[in-house]
Design a protein around this motif. Sequence first.
Motif, short mmCIF file in Angstrom:
data_model
loop_
_atom_site.label_atom_id
_atom_site.label_comp_id
_atom_site.label_asym_id
_atom_site.label_seq_id
_atom_site.Cartn_x
_atom_site.Cartn_y
_atom_site.Cartn_z
N PRO A 2 0.83 -1.21 0.00
CA PRO A 2 0.00 0.00 0.00
C PRO A 2 0.86 1.26 0.00
CG PRO A 2 -0.04 -1.07 2.16
CD PRO A 2 0.70 -1.98 1.23
N ALA A 3 0.31 2.33 -0.55
CA ALA A 3 1.05 3.59 -0.62
C ALA A 3 1.43 4.07 0.78
CB ALA A 3 0.22 4.65 -1.34
N GLU A 4 0.49 3.94 1.72
CA GLU A 4 0.80 4.31 3.09
C GLU A 4 -0.01 3.46 4.05
OE1 GLU A 4 0.02 8.54 3.05
OE2 GLU A 4 -2.05 8.22 3.61
N ILE A 5 0.54 3.30 5.22
CA ILE A 5 -0.12 2.53 6.27
C ILE A 5 -0.51 3.51 7.37
CG2 ILE A 5 0.20 0.73 8.02
CD1 ILE A 5 2.46 -0.35 6.07
N ARG A 6 -1.79 3.55 7.68
CA ARG A 6 -2.30 4.47 8.72
C ARG A 6 -2.74 3.65 9.92
NH1 ARG A 6 -3.69 9.60 7.47
NH2 ARG A 6 -3.10 10.25 5.39
N GLU A 24 7.01 -4.76 9.80
CA GLU A 24 6.65 -5.44 8.54
C GLU A 24 7.04 -4.59 7.33
OE1 GLU A 24 2.44 -6.20 8.93
OE2 GLU A 24 2.77 -7.68 10.52
N LEU A 25 6.76 -3.30 7.39
CA LEU A 25 7.12 -2.41 6.28
C LEU A 25 8.64 -2.35 6.14
CD1 LEU A 25 6.36 -0.46 4.01
CD2 LEU A 25 6.18 1.35 5.73
N GLY A 26 9.33 -2.27 7.28
CA GLY A 26 10.79 -2.27 7.25
C GLY A 26 11.35 -3.52 6.58
N ALA A 27 10.73 -4.67 6.86
CA ALA A 27 11.16 -5.94 6.25
C ALA A 27 10.94 -5.90 4.74
CB ALA A 27 10.42 -7.11 6.88
N GLU A 28 9.78 -5.39 4.32
CA GLU A 28 9.47 -5.30 2.88
C GLU A 28 10.47 -4.40 2.16
OE1 GLU A 28 5.38 -4.17 2.13
OE2 GLU A 28 4.68 -5.56 3.68
N ILE A 29 10.91 -3.34 2.82
CA ILE A 29 11.86 -2.41 2.21
C ILE A 29 13.26 -3.02 2.17
CG2 ILE A 29 12.98 -0.14 2.50
CD1 ILE A 29 10.26 0.79 3.79
N VAL A 60 1.36 7.48 10.41
CA VAL A 60 1.31 7.15 9.00
C VAL A 60 2.73 6.75 8.57
CG1 VAL A 60 0.78 7.97 6.67
CG2 VAL A 60 -0.55 8.82 8.62
N MET A 61 2.85 5.57 7.98
CA MET A 61 4.15 5.06 7.54
C MET A 61 4.11 4.79 6.05
SD MET A 61 4.61 2.22 10.51
CE MET A 61 2.90 2.07 11.01
N CYS A 62 5.21 5.04 5.39
CA CYS A 62 5.29 4.68 3.97
C CYS A 62 6.74 4.48 3.55
CB CYS A 62 4.60 5.71 3.09
SG CYS A 62 5.37 7.33 3.09
N ARG A 63 6.87 3.74 2.46
CA ARG A 63 8.17 3.54 1.82
C ARG A 63 8.52 4.82 1.10
NH1 ARG A 63 10.22 -1.24 -1.62
NH2 ARG A 63 11.49 -0.20 -3.17
N ILE A 64 9.78 5.22 1.17
CA ILE A 64 10.22 6.42 0.45
C ILE A 64 11.42 6.06 -0.43
CG2 ILE A 64 9.30 8.22 1.96
CD1 ILE A 64 11.99 8.25 3.46
N ASP A 65 11.56 6.79 -1.50
CA ASP A 65 12.63 6.57 -2.46
C ASP A 65 13.02 7.94 -3.00
OD1 ASP A 65 14.20 6.04 -4.70
OD2 ASP A 65 12.90 4.43 -5.45
N ASP A 66 14.24 8.38 -2.68
CA ASP A 66 14.67 9.71 -3.14
C ASP A 66 15.46 9.63 -4.44
OD1 ASP A 66 17.19 8.82 -2.40
OD2 ASP A 66 17.53 10.39 -0.90
N GLY A 67 15.40 8.45 -5.09
CA GLY A 67 16.11 8.26 -6.35
C GLY A 67 17.49 7.68 -6.16
N VAL A 68 18.02 7.77 -4.95
CA VAL A 68 19.34 7.24 -4.63
C VAL A 68 19.25 6.11 -3.61
CG1 VAL A 68 21.64 7.84 -3.70
CG2 VAL A 68 20.37 9.51 -5.07
#
Length: 133
Positions: A2-6, A24-29, A60-68
């Motif tokens: 999901p885009a974000e977890i609330r 769980e989100l940390g593991a997925e990342i 609210v938690m989400c995966r982030i990607d700054d391109g690097v």
Amino acid sequence: MPAEIRVPIEREEDVVIARQKGRELGAEIGFSNTDRTIIALAISEIARNIISYARRGEIVMCRIDDGVRLGISIVAEDEGPGIPDIELAMRDGYSTAKSLGVGLPGTKRIMDEFALTSVVGKGTTVKMKRWLR
């Protein structure tokens, strides 16, 4: 993913749920077990602050990607009384008996990015990020 977890935070069980979802989100990342533990600790600390001071709020938690690099973003918001003295709240040793003792300054130290904003009578927002090593 999901885009974000609330996760609404209103009671102690919600702290456990938020912490688990963060792990769980940390593991997925792709975070290591150690980093997932650090993420869970930071979530616990800010979620308990919501319960102790504001009664209710949301994380609210989400995966982030700054391109690097990849990472996790965690934002905790409440509409509680706010923090009248942020400088004092960010001082080492300033903590309540109910917390894990890490406090806001410890949470800031274990995360890669940390920002706290608060308006008395309106509420508090904590924004944190941890980047994958």
